[in-house]
Design an enzyme around this catalytic site. Structure first.
Site, PDB file in Angstrom:
ATOM      1  N   SER A 109       0.862  -1.192   0.000  1.00 28.99           N
ATOM      2  CA  SER A 109       0.000   0.000   0.000  1.00 28.99           C
ATOM      3  C   SER A 109       0.894   1.236   0.000  1.00 28.99           C
ATOM      4  CB  SER A 109      -0.871   0.000   1.260  1.00 28.99           C
ATOM      5  OG  SER A 109      -1.407   1.289   1.494  1.00 28.99           O
ATOM      6  N   TYR A 148      -1.384  -0.340  10.141  1.00 27.67           N
ATOM      7  CA  TYR A 148      -1.547  -0.830   8.761  1.00 27.67           C
ATOM      8  C   TYR A 148      -0.304  -0.473   7.940  1.00 27.67           C
ATOM      9  CZ  TYR A 148      -3.626  -1.021   4.030  1.00 27.67           C
ATOM     10  OH  TYR A 148      -3.894  -1.281   2.705  1.00 27.67           O
TER      11      TYR A 148
HETATM   12  N1  LIG Z   1      -8.464  -0.543  -1.843  1.00 32.76           N
HETATM   13  C1  LIG Z   1      -7.429   0.257  -1.702  1.00 32.76           C
HETATM   14  O1  LIG Z   1      -7.535   1.495  -1.883  1.00 32.76           O
HETATM   15  C2  LIG Z   1      -6.091  -0.313  -1.333  1.00 32.76           C
HETATM   16  C3  LIG Z   1      -5.008   0.579  -1.304  1.00 32.76           C
HETATM   17  C4  LIG Z   1      -3.752   0.093  -0.994  1.00 32.76           C
HETATM   18  C5  LIG Z   1      -3.579  -1.252  -0.718  1.00 32.76           C
HETATM   19  N2  LIG Z   1      -4.650  -2.094  -0.747  1.00 32.76           N
HETATM   20  C6  LIG Z   1      -4.368  -3.494  -0.446  1.00 32.76           C
HETATM   21  O2  LIG Z   1      -4.948  -4.310  -1.450  1.00 32.76           O
HETATM   22  C7  LIG Z   1      -5.328  -5.563  -0.892  1.00 32.76           C
HETATM   23  C8  LIG Z   1      -6.776  -5.831  -1.203  1.00 32.76           C
HETATM   24  O3  LIG Z   1      -7.552  -4.768  -0.687  1.00 32.76           O
HETATM   25  P1  LIG Z   1      -9.054  -4.526  -1.166  1.00 32.76           P
HETATM   26  O4  LIG Z   1      -9.257  -3.073  -1.180  1.00 32.76           O
HETATM   27  O5  LIG Z   1      -9.359  -5.303  -2.375  1.00 32.76           O
HETATM   28  O6  LIG Z   1      -9.819  -5.152   0.098  1.00 32.76           O
HETATM   29  P2  LIG Z   1     -11.331  -5.646   0.230  1.00 32.76           P
HETATM   30  O7  LIG Z   1     -12.166  -4.997  -0.789  1.00 32.76           O
HETATM   31  O8  LIG Z   1     -11.688  -5.488   1.670  1.00 32.76           O
HETATM   32  O9  LIG Z   1     -11.222  -7.215  -0.084  1.00 32.76           O
HETATM   33  C9  LIG Z   1     -10.437  -8.007   0.748  1.00 32.76           C
HETATM   34  C10 LIG Z   1     -10.551  -9.462   0.361  1.00 32.76           C
HETATM   35  O10 LIG Z   1      -9.781 -10.236   1.281  1.00 32.76           O
HETATM   36  C11 LIG Z   1     -10.627 -11.095   2.044  1.00 32.76           C
HETATM   37  N3  LIG Z   1     -10.127 -11.126   3.405  1.00 32.76           N
HETATM   38  C12 LIG Z   1     -10.051 -10.112   4.290  1.00 32.76           C
HETATM   39  N4  LIG Z   1      -9.538 -10.542   5.450  1.00 32.76           N
HETATM   40  C13 LIG Z   1      -9.275 -11.860   5.289  1.00 32.76           C
HETATM   41  C14 LIG Z   1      -8.753 -12.861   6.122  1.00 32.76           C
HETATM   42  N5  LIG Z   1      -8.403 -12.612   7.397  1.00 32.76           N
HETATM   43  N6  LIG Z   1      -8.625 -14.125   5.641  1.00 32.76           N
HETATM   44  C15 LIG Z   1      -8.984 -14.405   4.363  1.00 32.76           C
HETATM   45  N7  LIG Z   1      -9.500 -13.486   3.532  1.00 32.76           N
HETATM   46  C16 LIG Z   1      -9.648 -12.242   3.991  1.00 32.76           C
HETATM   47  C17 LIG Z   1     -12.030 -10.507   1.904  1.00 32.76           C
HETATM   48  O11 LIG Z   1     -13.069 -11.470   2.026  1.00 32.76           O
HETATM   49  P3  LIG Z   1     -13.765 -11.788   3.460  1.00 32.76           P
HETATM   50  O12 LIG Z   1     -14.042 -10.472   4.101  1.00 32.76           O
HETATM   51  O13 LIG Z   1     -14.991 -12.564   3.108  1.00 32.76           O
HETATM   52  O14 LIG Z   1     -12.785 -12.608   4.224  1.00 32.76           O
HETATM   53  C18 LIG Z   1     -11.967  -9.990   0.458  1.00 32.76           C
HETATM   54  O15 LIG Z   1     -12.133 -11.050  -0.452  1.00 32.76           O
HETATM   55  C19 LIG Z   1      -5.001  -5.472   0.600  1.00 32.76           C
HETATM   56  O16 LIG Z   1      -3.732  -6.026   0.822  1.00 32.76           O
HETATM   57  C20 LIG Z   1      -4.976  -3.985   0.861  1.00 32.76           C
HETATM   58  O17 LIG Z   1      -4.172  -3.653   1.971  1.00 32.76           O
HETATM   59  C21 LIG Z   1      -5.888  -1.650  -1.047  1.00 32.76           C
END
Ligand SMILES: NC(=O)c1ccc[n+]([C@@H]2O[C@H](COP(=O)([O-])OP(=O)(O)OC[C@H]3O[C@@H](n4cnc5c(N)ncnc54)[C@H](OP(=O)(O)O)[C@@H]3O)[C@@H](O)[C@H]2O)c1
Length: 309
Positions: free
Chosen positions: A187, A200
């Site tokens: 991130s 985080y």
């Molecule tokens: N979105 C952003 O702006 C952003 C920015 C920088 C970095 N990121 C990074 O990108 C990655 C994905 O983020 P996202 O925005 O796509 O998140 P998201 O929309 O919340 O999706 C997260 C996914 O991971 C699963 N998950 C969460 N906790 C889990 C656990 N303990 N065990 C197994 N599965 C789990 C969730 O399903 P369940 O809840 O059903 O488990 C979901 O499928 C992360 O590493 C995040 O830090 C995101």
């Protein structure tokens, strides 16, 4: 249009692009044969056909887009998340489109569940894994002084311990594949100080460094490790994140938020999950065989923007 002389991309029943299998070679001059062989070699470098992949957190957001993109490039993908109904709905949809995707419930914050997940992956893919994408993560958006010990520990277990332990567990399978690739999802909070994202951001900073260490340690086993750093991406998770701590998360999508994005992000908008998945996929393709230990941003330029916010 189908080209009968050179390898071509055709559409399968689901409308997905696949490589044509028929490469006529008879009655061709040697120069043309060489050209065909070169083109075929090039296309193979941009294909994941015959590979296997594990993507954590594939039911939503960035992970969902990564599963889809890897599978469209020909990989057989296994994914996991914590909520069975939602996960199975995704898997059924993908399989209905002809993509090779399986899924199982796993909370990656649990060491026992991580071990169970890797046993399943071992059994499904016959002991060989080409790609591991450590994607599942979350964070609490809170001032540092308000973070409880439980919140701190759960964030570290989910974002850092899981990526490290799953990489350890996957190591024999990645090695057995003969060509392994690990991609961590970090991130911009790993690079910039952001109020209320201290824990985080710390886990993501550690992920960046873990990438470099594994890249050095495991390259001898033909396992590469790289890290993708998304900026603000439109996903369920980003509902609680905003580009500036002065803008409330509830403003995401509203005019005020758009104005902040336009000032902070040189590209002037929030990213789409597919724009992160594209970079992850590139890093897993044979064509990126010399890219190792890199931390690469897909953030619209927010992390290099020297202009005032
Ligand atoms: N979105 C952003 O702006 C952003 C920015 C920088 C970095 N990121 C990074 O990108 C990655 C994905 O983020 P996202 O925005 O796509 O998140 P998201 O929309 O919340 O999706 C997260 C996914 O991971 C699963 N998950 C969460 N906790 C889990 C656990 N303990 N065990 C197994 N599965 C789990 C969730 O399903 P369940 O809840 O059903 O488990 C979901 O499928 C992360 O590493 C995040 O830090 C995101």
């Amino acid at each position: 249009m189908r080209n009968n002389t050179y390898p071509s991309i055709r559409q399968d029943r689901s409308g997905l692009s696949v490589l044509s299998e028929s490469f006529p070679t008879k009655n061709l001059g040697s120069e043309k044969e060489v050209m065909e062989a070169e083109t075929s070699r090039l296309l193979n470098r941009w294909s994941l056909s015959g590979t296997t992949a594990l993507v954590t957190g594939g039911s939503k957001g960035i992970g969902h887009a990564i599963v889809e993109e890897l599978a469209r490039f020909g990989s057989a993908v296994h994914t996991c998340s914590r909520h069975e109904a939602e996960l199975q709905e995704c898997v059924q949809k993908w399989r209905g489109c002809g993509l090779q995707v399986t899924g199982s419930v796993c909370d990656v914050s649990s060491p026992a569940e991580r071990e169970k997940l890797m046993k399943e992956v071992d059994s499904i893919f016959g002991g060989k894994l080409n790609i591991l994408v450590n994607n599942a993560a979350f964070g609490y958006r809170k001032p540092a002084l308000e973070v409880t010990l439980e919140e701190y520990e759960l964030t570290v277990r989910t974002n850092l311990d899981a990526g490290f332990h799953l990489s350890q567990l996957a190591y024999p399978l990645l090695k057995a594949s003969g060509s392994g690739s690990i991609v961590f999802i970090s991130s911009t909070a790993s690079l910039l100080g952001i109020d209320t994202l201290s824990v985080y951001g710390a886990t993501k900073g550690a992920i960046n460094q873990l990438t470099r260490s594994l890249a050095c340690e495991w390259a001898k086993d033909n396992i590469r490790a790289n890290c993708v750093v998304p900026g603000l991406i439109k996903t369920p998770l980003s509902q609680w994140v905003s580009i500036s701590h002065t803008v409330a998360p509830t403003l995401v999508g509203k005019e005020e938020f758009k104005a902040v994005c336009a000032r902070s992000i040189p590209i002037g908008r929030v990213g789409e999950p597919e724009e992160v998945a594209a970079l992850v996929t590139f890093l897993c393709l044979p064509t990126s065989s010399y890219i190792n230990g890199q931390v690469i941003n897909a953030d619209g330029g927010v992390s290099i923007n020297g202009n005032a916010r």
